[in-house]
Design an enzyme around this catalytic site. Structure first.
Site, PDB file in Angstrom:
ATOM      1  N   LYS A 187      48.590  46.848  38.481  1.00  0.00           N
ATOM      2  CA  LYS A 187      48.636  45.982  39.675  1.00  0.00           C
ATOM      3  C   LYS A 187      48.194  44.587  39.247  1.00  0.00           C
ATOM      4  CE  LYS A 187      48.122  44.719  44.108  1.00  0.00           C
ATOM      5  NZ  LYS A 187      47.260  45.483  45.031  1.00  0.00           N
TER       6      LYS A 187
ATOM      7  N   ALA B  10      45.855  33.669  45.201  1.00  0.00           N
ATOM      8  CA  ALA B  10      44.969  32.781  45.962  1.00  0.00           C
ATOM      9  C   ALA B  10      44.803  31.449  45.245  1.00  0.00           C
ATOM     10  CB  ALA B  10      43.609  33.453  46.163  1.00  0.00           C
TER      11      ALA B  10
ATOM     12  N   HIS C 239      40.958  40.126  50.058  1.00  0.00           N
ATOM     13  CA  HIS C 239      40.545  41.501  50.337  1.00  0.00           C
ATOM     14  C   HIS C 239      39.798  41.600  51.668  1.00  0.00           C
ATOM     15  CE1 HIS C 239      42.098  42.288  46.463  1.00  0.00           C
ATOM     16  NE2 HIS C 239      41.034  42.035  45.750  1.00  0.00           N
TER      17      HIS C 239
END
Length: 277
Positions: free
Chosen positions: A55, A110, A150
């Site tokens: 990931k 981000a 998150h």
């Protein structure tokens, strides 16, 4: 066959989708040995070519396309789920370029989004730190603002912090696309047939998790021990959606737009390799 190495985060959305596969509940799925790391570490070990399946942030994908395929399932992509910029003392989003800002890794999506939003932000004013240390740093005044990801987006207000800009909302408004956050990659040199088999197994693992949440929930909770159940549920509901089953044409268009934008600005290198098997 020799088990493949599978690296992903212990965040609820990842443990939710991978648990059926790792637990042996998907017939015909390649066996795997799992490894848990935070997203910044996952990006870095992928750059070194260590995991077979990993990931990563879509920002990092821009640097990994020659070595890895992107699998069509398992990713975090959607609307209303982007990173937030938060601060202790409110200020206008247009002033972000003059502030000190904490980011959760240089190759995170981000970090890419904050660069696109505030291109005047100087490198000297950027501090990289683990995502779970960003809110404390903002609260303690060590940085003016932080880019949070998150579960932090559900809890920042408890820490007395204020949202300055929702980078996902800004991206959606500017481009019309959903926001691509992270995807699942697999090494090209493992062969197209195995990649296709793995892609199918991952899609089935996502479907199994949706259909049998009660069976995967104990593992989700185990790896998010300090997170409240309602926050875990919000986390999964936000980051695991129809795009996680399959990007489809809408998701693929969003990913292509993000990568082409980063290419045009010289943030990631160009690649001639097909993105998917």
């Amino acid at each position: 066959m020799t088990p493949l190495t599978l690296a992903y985060s212990p965040c609820p959305n990842d443990t939710f989708i991978f648990t059926p596969w790792v637990a042996g509940r998907i017939p015909g799925a390649p066996p795997v040995v799992e490894r848990y790391e935070d997203i910044d570490t996952l990006n870095q070990i992928a750059l070194r070519g260590e995991p077979d399946i990993v990931k990563v942030s879509f920002h990092a994908l821009g640097h990994l396309r020659d070595a890895y395929y992107l699998l069509r399932s398992g990713g975090a992509l959607g609307r209303g789920c982007g990173p937030l910029v938060v601060a202790k003392t409110p200020f206008a989003g247009t002033a972000l370029g003059s502030k000190t800002v904490a980011i959760p890794g240089r190759l995170t999506t981000a970090a890419l989004l904050v660069r696109l939003f505030a291109p005047e932000l100087r490198e000297a004013n950027i501090t990289v730190m683990p995502f779970d240390r960003i809110m404390p740093a903002v609260c303690e005044g060590r940085v003016d603002a932080g880019v949070i990801i998150h579960e932090s987006r559900f809890t920042y207000q408890r820490h007395g912090l204020t949202q300055i800009v929702d980078l996902g909302e800004w991206w959606e408004r500017e481009t019309g696309h959903a926001i691509p956050l992270g995807g699942i990659l697999m090494r090209r040199d493992l062969g197209d047939d195995l990649v296709r088999r793995t892609e199918k197994a991952l899609a089935e693992s996502v479907d199994f998790a949706f259909a049998h949440t009660d069976l995967v929930w104990p593992t989700v909770r185990k790896h998010a021990q300090e997170m409240e159940d309602d926050v875990m549920r919000q986390h999964i509901a936000l980051y695991v959606n129809d795009f996680t089953r399959s990007y489809g044409s809408e998701g693929e268009a969003a990913i292509a737009h993000l990568l082409s934008t980063a290419e045009r600005l010289g943030i990631v290198p160009r690649s001639e390799k097909p993105l998917y098997v």
